[in-house]
Design an enzyme around this catalytic site. Structure first.
Site, mmCIF file in Angstrom:
data_model
loop_
_atom_site.group_PDB
_atom_site.id
_atom_site.type_symbol
_atom_site.label_atom_id
_atom_site.label_comp_id
_atom_site.label_asym_id
_atom_site.label_seq_id
_atom_site.Cartn_x
_atom_site.Cartn_y
_atom_site.Cartn_z
ATOM 1 N N THR A 1 7.907 -1.222 -1.460
ATOM 2 C CA THR A 1 8.046 -2.203 -2.531
ATOM 3 C C THR A 1 8.926 -1.654 -3.655
ATOM 4 O O THR A 1 9.731 -2.379 -4.225
ATOM 5 C CB THR A 1 6.658 -2.626 -3.040
ATOM 6 O OG1 THR A 1 6.006 -3.371 -2.000
ATOM 7 C CG2 THR A 1 6.747 -3.507 -4.265
ATOM 8 N N GLY B 1 12.414 -2.053 -2.603
ATOM 9 C CA GLY B 1 12.694 -3.490 -2.554
ATOM 10 C C GLY B 1 13.025 -4.028 -3.938
ATOM 11 O O GLY B 1 13.943 -4.835 -4.110
ATOM 12 N N GLY C 1 10.936 -1.874 3.957
ATOM 13 C CA GLY C 1 10.627 -0.567 3.390
ATOM 14 C C GLY C 1 9.632 -0.705 2.253
ATOM 15 O O GLY C 1 8.863 -1.663 2.209
ATOM 16 N N GLU D 1 11.028 -7.152 3.275
ATOM 17 C CA GLU D 1 9.737 -6.998 3.931
ATOM 18 C C GLU D 1 9.196 -5.675 3.422
ATOM 19 O O GLU D 1 9.656 -4.617 3.837
ATOM 20 C CB GLU D 1 9.929 -7.031 5.452
ATOM 21 C CG GLU D 1 8.689 -7.438 6.208
ATOM 22 C CD GLU D 1 7.795 -6.258 6.475
ATOM 23 O OE1 GLU D 1 6.954 -5.955 5.597
ATOM 24 O OE2 GLU D 1 7.928 -5.642 7.529
ATOM 25 N N LYS E 1 21.638 0.327 8.796
ATOM 26 C CA LYS E 1 21.356 1.744 8.551
ATOM 27 C C LYS E 1 19.921 2.066 8.928
ATOM 28 O O LYS E 1 18.990 1.576 8.299
ATOM 29 C CB LYS E 1 21.560 2.118 7.090
ATOM 30 C CG LYS E 1 21.386 3.620 6.855
ATOM 31 C CD LYS E 1 21.303 3.995 5.397
ATOM 32 C CE LYS E 1 19.900 3.920 4.851
ATOM 33 N NZ LYS E 1 18.949 4.889 5.446
ATOM 34 N N GLU F 1 -0.448 1.665 -1.521
ATOM 35 C CA GLU F 1 -0.179 1.830 -0.092
ATOM 36 C C GLU F 1 -0.031 3.318 0.227
ATOM 37 O O GLU F 1 0.798 4.011 -0.357
ATOM 38 C CB GLU F 1 1.111 1.085 0.271
ATOM 39 C CG GLU F 1 1.416 1.150 1.745
ATOM 40 C CD GLU F 1 2.648 0.334 2.125
ATOM 41 O OE1 GLU F 1 3.644 0.403 1.394
ATOM 42 O OE2 GLU F 1 2.596 -0.371 3.146
ATOM 43 N N CYS G 1 3.240 -1.248 7.682
ATOM 44 C CA CYS G 1 3.159 -1.930 6.391
ATOM 45 C C CYS G 1 1.994 -2.922 6.375
ATOM 46 O O CYS G 1 1.444 -3.216 5.324
ATOM 47 C CB CYS G 1 4.468 -2.626 6.065
ATOM 48 S SG CYS G 1 5.162 -3.487 7.463
#
Lengths: 504, 320
Positions: free
Chosen positions: A263, A266, A261, A283, A209, A414, A317
């Protein structure tokens, strides 16, 4: 007391020289007005025709628009896969795995992957233009980096398919099964390549996706996969937003999740697959330290810092978003940085002179603006380029913050935009402490002319990729992935194979 | 029944050895009993909670008053483990190998004690001896890997640009381990050795029902030049401590060896808090050849990739 003499020339940019516009032609890009879901080797309509709001996680179906972030115009509309579509895709992938792909001799598998690589090269320019139109990144980057690297990735892993017994000593390699792959919007085609190529080489089938704001190059890749005659169902590409991704993650027919994507997402995925046997590689985010020592070649270092944070509008990232400068060269570095960002060309991503393109989406632009506000409220000093921004589209000036506290949110979180925080340090020990003082651990950068210092620093950085006297370099042979909350597993290189195999 | 006899027999043998002359009943020497304590930061404190439990073997003999470690003990142990990580991970690989080898030497020297404890904890003498021998050999096995696994799992990557690029394994950090509950010595050694061979530090919860060997093993560690804090050993209830292991924000990875699916799920779920790596060894037979391999070391390693430019000024390469 003799005054320190400054011999560096200040560059003058206030001349009348201007770059003439040099736009890449859009004509090479054929974009259909509507894209369907690529399931079992065919483009099929979504099972629900009723349109639903994209970010409404409770419903999906119908079609959603994908726009050009540089001018906010609609490029196309793409199908919004719901749980039933995901189910169809997973079943197609399972059937292809059981009946075809896992039984095919590895060298034949390899040839299909080589075909994809070749066709991608043949249509490279078209892919580059579409990548830039859909995502906002400068054409120079999509042309010279994203698309060729994506093709190279397929080449690299194609070759592994019939050599896997050499990868893991004293072990036999078995595929995992059906991989569910969810990728972000910052490198849409490249991330698709990072995910699909090793999965296919190791004998898995996939349901991929792409991100909702950048689905087009993945769908063009589906066209190539169709042309390459890859057996139906080996690669399925379905479009949608969070709800579609969740349906993939939670589908019982999935054996492995590969996610790139944030954190936050994730962690949601890690929780969601607890209690199942699904494998995962994540990741996730980063907040990389980029460290300049006083003995570094400063001009090169400044170039590296600029590339580190402004490459792809900072939507990276592994962006070098925290700059640490040794106190003795701080003033010089800061001046050089300010001079340099003044020369960066922000604007039309299709223009070959453009350095910084469009921010990927309105939502992301708001996030960045919000962090810029937070930085100012926290007492940091802001400096922005004085460049003009286009009237339409989502753009952000390259931004520096000085007087930043280690605890400041702009130094801890981030931002995923062209925003650099700058701090100083005196000793190696101090900067090692500061650089590692983060929950992330994806990447780091070190600039110094001293070899022994390089190895001390690169060893001490708790991060998966460390660039010394360079930054933001990538290669299919080079493993990429993080420590700590930047995720686990590696993509790329020999180590990237491990994510898609069971060792027996 | 057979087991009951063997326990008595063993303890008789040992007390006889202790006496030297087993004839005078009145002068029978009173045995000094050991207090089984936990091991944190190279010290042997009791649990801060003051709590204890009394494991009992199959013949009903009370084994000891064993520390029922608390969440605070775990936190203290974590602090020690984190504090020891920088030094231990920076040790020369050769030196780590020397220390693991020393651990094997120390274990060999205390073989009789471990056999005795295992027998007290329901092993037959033959089983006990096998387990101790394997545990010693396992330490030797991993001692040898300390300066070799890097060469197996690293790579020089032929990148297309003008850069030198290599990937090497580095320790994941602090690992929280719930040791195998049944093989109380061999299981313990099999999960600790690969973790510390790879430069990690750890906090380990030993077997609940058979806790004697993990404490005695701490004494082995303590006399093996292993820096304090590299391995911290707690005794206590897995069901009570497991969730703290999973939740602690400074733990980088957790190791769990039981088949209990609910606990496995709990570990995976709570580990998401700080993206811990979750390593499950629920299918490993520690007695088999498959119970040891460098891949166990690799389970608590991260791959670091380093780039550096290569100057590219000269024309052709050397022709010779």
């Amino acid at each position: 007391m003799a005054k320190a003499k400054n011999n560096t020339l200040k560059l003058k940019f206030d001349t009348s020289w201007q770059y003439a516009p040099a736009p890449e032609s859009k004509s090479i890009a054929s974009i259909k007005p509507r894209y369907e879901l690529f399931i079992n080797g065919e483009f099929v309509k979504p099972s629900s025709k009723k349109s639903a709001r994209l970010n409404d996680d409770s419903r999906s179906g119908g079609y959603f628009d994908t726009i050009n972030p540089a001018n906010e115009e609609k490029l196309s509309e793409v199908a919004h896969a719901n749980a039933a579509d995901v189910d169809k895709a997973v079943k197609a992938a399972r059937a292809a795995y059981d009946k075809v792909w896992s039984k095919m001799p590895a060298k034949e598998r390899a040839k299909y992957i080589y075909r994809i690589a070749r066709m991608m090269q043949e249509r490279a320019r078209e892919f580059a233009v579409i990548e830039t139109l859909d995502g906002g990144k400068p054409i120079r980057e999509s042309r010279d980096f994203d698309v060729p690297t994506a093709a190279n990735h397929f080449f690299y892993y194609a070759g592994w398919a019939d050599k896997l017994e050499y990868a893991f000593p004293n072990r036999t390699v078995a595929p995992v099964g059906v991989a569910g792959q969810i990728i972000p919007w910052n490198f849409p085609l490249l991330m698709a390549a990072w995910k699909i190529a090793p999965a296919l080489a190791t004998g898995n089938t996939v349901v991929l996706k792409p991100a909702e704001t950048t689905p087009l190059t993945a769908l063009k890749l589906a066209e190539i996969i169709q042309e390459a005659d890859l057996p139906p169902g080996v690669v399925n590409i379905i479009t949608g937003a969070g709800a579609t991704g969740a349906a993939i993650v939670n589908h019982p027919g999935i054996d492995k999740i590969a996610f790139t994507g944030s954190t936050d997402v994730g962690k949601i995925i890690q929780r969601a697959i607890a209690g199942t046997n699904k494998k995962a590689t994540l990741e996730l985010g980063g907040k990389a330290a980029n460290i300049i020592f006083e003995d570094a070649p400063l001009d090169q270092a400044v170039e590296g810092v600029i590339n580190g944070i402004f490459f792809n509008q900072g939507h990276v990232c592994c962006a070098g978003s925290r700059l640490y400068v040794q106190e003795s060269v701080y003033k010089t570095v800061l001046r050089k940085l300010k001079d340099r960002i003044e020369t960066l060309i922000v604007g039309d991503p299709l223009d070959k002179n453009t350095d910084i393109g469009a921010i990927n989406s309105k939502q992301q632009l708001e996030t960045i603006h919000n962090y810029i506000k937070i930085g100012q409220q926290e007492g940091a000093e802001m400096y922005q380029s004085s460049c003009a921004l286009p009237g339409k589209g989502y753009f952000c000036r390259p931004t520096l913050f000085t007087n930043v506290a280690q605890s400041s949110r702009i130094a801890q979180e981030e931002i995923f935009g062209p925003v650099l925080t700058i701090q100083t340090f005196r000793t190696e020990d101090e900067v090692i402490e500061k650089a590692n003082n983060t929950s992330y651990g994806l990447s780091a950068g070190v600039w110094t002319d001293k070899g022994s210092k390089i190895f001390n620093m690169t060893t001490k950085m708790r991060a998966g990729v460390v660039w010394a006297n360079t930054y933001n370099k990538f290669d299919p042979t080079s493993p990429f992935g993080g420590y700590k909350e930047s995720g686990y597993g590696r993509e790329g290189g020999l180590h990237g194979l491990l994510a898609y195999v069971n060792l027996v | 029944m057979a087991k009951t006899t063997s326990i008595k027999k063993t303890s008789n043998t040992f007390s006889e050895n202790g006496h030297g002359n087993g004839n005078a009943v009145e002068s029978k020497r009173v045995e000094v009993l050991k207090t089984y304590k936990i091991y944190i930061g190279g010290q042997f404190p009791r649990t801060e909670s003051g709590r204890y439990y009394v494991p009992v073997n199959k013949s009903g003999k009370k084994l000891a008053n064993v520390c029922l470690s608390s969440r605070k003990d775990f936190r203290d142990a974590m602090e020690s483990a984190r504090g020891a990580f920088g030094g231990w991970s920076a040790r020369a690989a050769f030196n780590r190998g020397q220390i693991l080898y020393r651990m094997a030497e120390m274990l060999e020297g205390r073989k009789a004690q471990f056999i005795d404890e295992l027998i007290q904890q329901d092993s037959t003498p033959a089983q006990a001896e096998t387990e101790v021998n394997l545990a010693i050999d396992r330490l030797i096995y991993y001692a040898g890997w300390c300066d070799k696994y890097q060469q197996i799992f690293s790579a020089v990557n032929p990148v297309a640009s003008s850069h030198f690029n290599f990937s090497v394994p580095e320790p994941t950090g602090v690992i929280a381990i719930i040791a195998p509950q049944s093989d109380s010595l061999l299981g313990l050694v099999s999960v600790i050795a690969p973790v510390i061979a790879g430069g990690n530090t750890c906090v380990v919860l030993g077997s609940f029902d058979k806790p004697l060997c993990c404490v005695t093993f701490a004494e082995v560690l303590n006399s093996s030049d292993l820096p304090g804090g590299v391995v911290n050993i707690l005794t206590g209830k897995p069901s009570e401590l497991a969730s703290w292991f999973a939740e602690h924000m400074d733990v980088n990875a957790v190791v769990y060896c039981e088949k209990d699916e609910a606990t496995q799920k709990m570990f995976k779920e709570k580990s998401a808090l700080n993206v811990k790596r979750v390593v499950l060894y629920d299918k490993v037979n520690w007695y088999s050849d498959a119970g040891q391999s460098p891949y166990f070391i690799n389970d608590s390693q991260e791959i670091k990739t380093t780039w550096h430019p290569i100057e590219n000024i000269g024309g052709g390469g050397s022709k010779y």
